[in-house]
Design a protein around this motif. Structure first.
Motif, PDB file in Angstrom:
ATOM      1  N   SER A 152      -2.920   0.628  -8.635  1.00  0.00           N
ATOM      2  CA  SER A 152      -2.468   0.103  -7.355  1.00  0.00           C
ATOM      3  C   SER A 152      -3.587  -0.667  -6.653  1.00  0.00           C
ATOM      4  O   SER A 152      -3.387  -1.761  -6.137  1.00  0.00           O
ATOM      5  N   LEU A 153      -4.773  -0.082  -6.641  1.00  0.00           N
ATOM      6  CA  LEU A 153      -5.905  -0.721  -5.969  1.00  0.00           C
ATOM      7  C   LEU A 153      -6.376  -1.983  -6.677  1.00  0.00           C
ATOM      8  O   LEU A 153      -6.930  -2.872  -6.032  1.00  0.00           O
ATOM      9  N   ALA A 159       0.835  -1.201   0.000  1.00  0.00           N
ATOM     10  CA  ALA A 159       0.000   0.000   0.000  1.00  0.00           C
ATOM     11  C   ALA A 159       0.874   1.257   0.000  1.00  0.00           C
ATOM     12  O   ALA A 159       0.603   2.215  -0.743  1.00  0.00           O
ATOM     13  N   ALA A 160       1.917   1.261   0.808  1.00  0.00           N
ATOM     14  CA  ALA A 160       2.808   2.423   0.874  1.00  0.00           C
ATOM     15  C   ALA A 160       3.523   2.650  -0.457  1.00  0.00           C
ATOM     16  O   ALA A 160       3.603   3.783  -0.940  1.00  0.00           O
ATOM     17  N   PHE A 161       4.007   1.572  -1.045  1.00  0.00           N
ATOM     18  CA  PHE A 161       4.705   1.675  -2.324  1.00  0.00           C
ATOM     19  C   PHE A 161       3.762   2.194  -3.410  1.00  0.00           C
ATOM     20  O   PHE A 161       4.137   3.063  -4.201  1.00  0.00           O
ATOM     21  N   GLY A 162       2.545   1.679  -3.429  1.00  0.00           N
ATOM     22  CA  GLY A 162       1.553   2.146  -4.399  1.00  0.00           C
ATOM     23  C   GLY A 162       1.208   3.609  -4.205  1.00  0.00           C
ATOM     24  O   GLY A 162       1.070   4.373  -5.177  1.00  0.00           O
ATOM     25  N   VAL A 189       2.247   1.372 -13.899  1.00  0.00           N
ATOM     26  CA  VAL A 189       3.338   1.587 -12.940  1.00  0.00           C
ATOM     27  C   VAL A 189       2.802   1.431 -11.519  1.00  0.00           C
ATOM     28  O   VAL A 189       3.458   0.826 -10.666  1.00  0.00           O
ATOM     29  N   GLY A 190       1.605   1.942 -11.245  1.00  0.00           N
ATOM     30  CA  GLY A 190       0.988   1.758  -9.930  1.00  0.00           C
ATOM     31  C   GLY A 190       0.722   0.292  -9.631  1.00  0.00           C
ATOM     32  O   GLY A 190       0.969  -0.184  -8.511  1.00  0.00           O
ATOM     33  N   LEU A 191       0.253  -0.428 -10.621  1.00  0.00           N
ATOM     34  CA  LEU A 191      -0.014  -1.864 -10.467  1.00  0.00           C
ATOM     35  C   LEU A 191       1.277  -2.624 -10.172  1.00  0.00           C
ATOM     36  O   LEU A 191       1.351  -3.403  -9.219  1.00  0.00           O
ATOM     37  N   ILE A 192       2.307  -2.377 -10.959  1.00  0.00           N
ATOM     38  CA  ILE A 192       3.575  -3.097 -10.805  1.00  0.00           C
ATOM     39  C   ILE A 192       4.251  -2.719  -9.482  1.00  0.00           C
ATOM     40  O   ILE A 192       4.803  -3.580  -8.792  1.00  0.00           O
ATOM     41  N   ALA A 193       4.188  -1.442  -9.116  1.00  0.00           N
ATOM     42  CA  ALA A 193       4.798  -1.015  -7.852  1.00  0.00           C
ATOM     43  C   ALA A 193       4.123  -1.710  -6.673  1.00  0.00           C
ATOM     44  O   ALA A 193       4.795  -2.163  -5.745  1.00  0.00           O
ATOM     45  N   THR A 194       2.818  -1.801  -6.708  1.00  0.00           N
ATOM     46  CA  THR A 194       2.101  -2.470  -5.627  1.00  0.00           C
ATOM     47  C   THR A 194       2.396  -3.965  -5.652  1.00  0.00           C
ATOM     48  O   THR A 194       2.580  -4.581  -4.599  1.00  0.00           O
ATOM     49  N   LEU A 195       2.454  -4.535  -6.824  1.00  0.00           N
ATOM     50  CA  LEU A 195       2.769  -5.954  -6.965  1.00  0.00           C
ATOM     51  C   LEU A 195       4.129  -6.280  -6.363  1.00  0.00           C
ATOM     52  O   LEU A 195       4.308  -7.320  -5.728  1.00  0.00           O
ATOM     53  N   VAL A 211       3.134   5.969  -2.794  1.00  0.00           N
ATOM     54  CA  VAL A 211       4.290   6.779  -3.185  1.00  0.00           C
ATOM     55  C   VAL A 211       4.349   6.925  -4.705  1.00  0.00           C
ATOM     56  O   VAL A 211       4.556   8.026  -5.235  1.00  0.00           O
ATOM     57  N   VAL A 212       4.145   5.823  -5.401  1.00  0.00           N
ATOM     58  CA  VAL A 212       4.168   5.880  -6.875  1.00  0.00           C
ATOM     59  C   VAL A 212       3.025   6.746  -7.401  1.00  0.00           C
ATOM     60  O   VAL A 212       3.204   7.517  -8.352  1.00  0.00           O
ATOM     61  N   ALA A 213       1.857   6.667  -6.768  1.00  0.00           N
ATOM     62  CA  ALA A 213       0.726   7.499  -7.194  1.00  0.00           C
ATOM     63  C   ALA A 213       1.032   8.979  -6.975  1.00  0.00           C
ATOM     64  O   ALA A 213       0.735   9.816  -7.841  1.00  0.00           O
ATOM     65  N   LEU A 214       1.647   9.301  -5.841  1.00  0.00           N
ATOM     66  CA  LEU A 214       1.999  10.702  -5.577  1.00  0.00           C
ATOM     67  C   LEU A 214       3.039  11.210  -6.566  1.00  0.00           C
ATOM     68  O   LEU A 214       2.942  12.341  -7.061  1.00  0.00           O
TER      69      LEU A 214
END
Length: 160
Positions: free
Chosen positions: A75-76, A49-52, A137-143, A54-57
């Motif tokens: 991410s979600l 969640a934190a990684f997602g 990128v949000g998806l991969i970062a959260t993954l 940060v990437v979203a911001l």
């Protein structure tokens, strides 16, 4: 002929059984192991969640509101099914038998299907407003957010 095959199978099974060493845990060891599993499940989901986030911001800072929302959506799409799956595994740590491998594999399959379904919903409802680069990128970062936990653990291990 079948007797020979049966004898070969029996010999193979005996050989396999000789290589297996059964470990019996005490109740205290099992309790500590379950507590550690629960802690690590929570850490992994929070790191994702934190990684997602940060990437979203960062996406929002670079690409504006559409990129921020797209990265959050991506991410979600992974975080929601993964959180439900982790919650299922968390609850299973309280059962003496834990979770079976079949239940785990089916859960993984359902998690992946739910992720694809949520990405389809994002595509359908978002239409042209979705910034697909930010979404992916949000998806991969959260993954890959669990890597954050892994790096922190490696840093702690090196300090010792």
């Amino acid at each position: 002929m079948t007797d020979i095959l049966q004898a070969e199978r029996d010999a193979w099974r005996l050989n396999q059984q000789a290589d297996v060493k059964v470990v019996h845990l005490t109740d205290e060891e099992r309790s500590r192991l379950d507590a550690r599993a629960r802690r690590e499940l929570v850490e992994a989901v929070l790191a994702q969640a934190a990684f997602g986030l940060v990437v979203a911001l960062i996406s929002g800072w670079v690409g504006g509101v559409a990129a921020l929302l797209s990265a959050l959506a991506g991410s979600l799409c992974y975080l929601l099914p993964n959180t439900l799956f982790a919650a299922r595994l968390f609850v299973a740590t309280f059962r003496p038998s834990g979770s079976s491998p079949i239940v785990f594999l089916v859960g993984e399959l359902l998690k992946l299907l739910a992720t694809v379904l949520l990405l389809w919903v994002v595509a359908r409802e978002g239409g042209d407003r979705v910034n697909w680069l930010a979404c992916l990128v949000g998806l991969i970062a959260t993954l890959k957010g669990y890597l954050l936990v892994l790096f922190v653990r490696l840093a702690k291990a090196r300090k010792k």
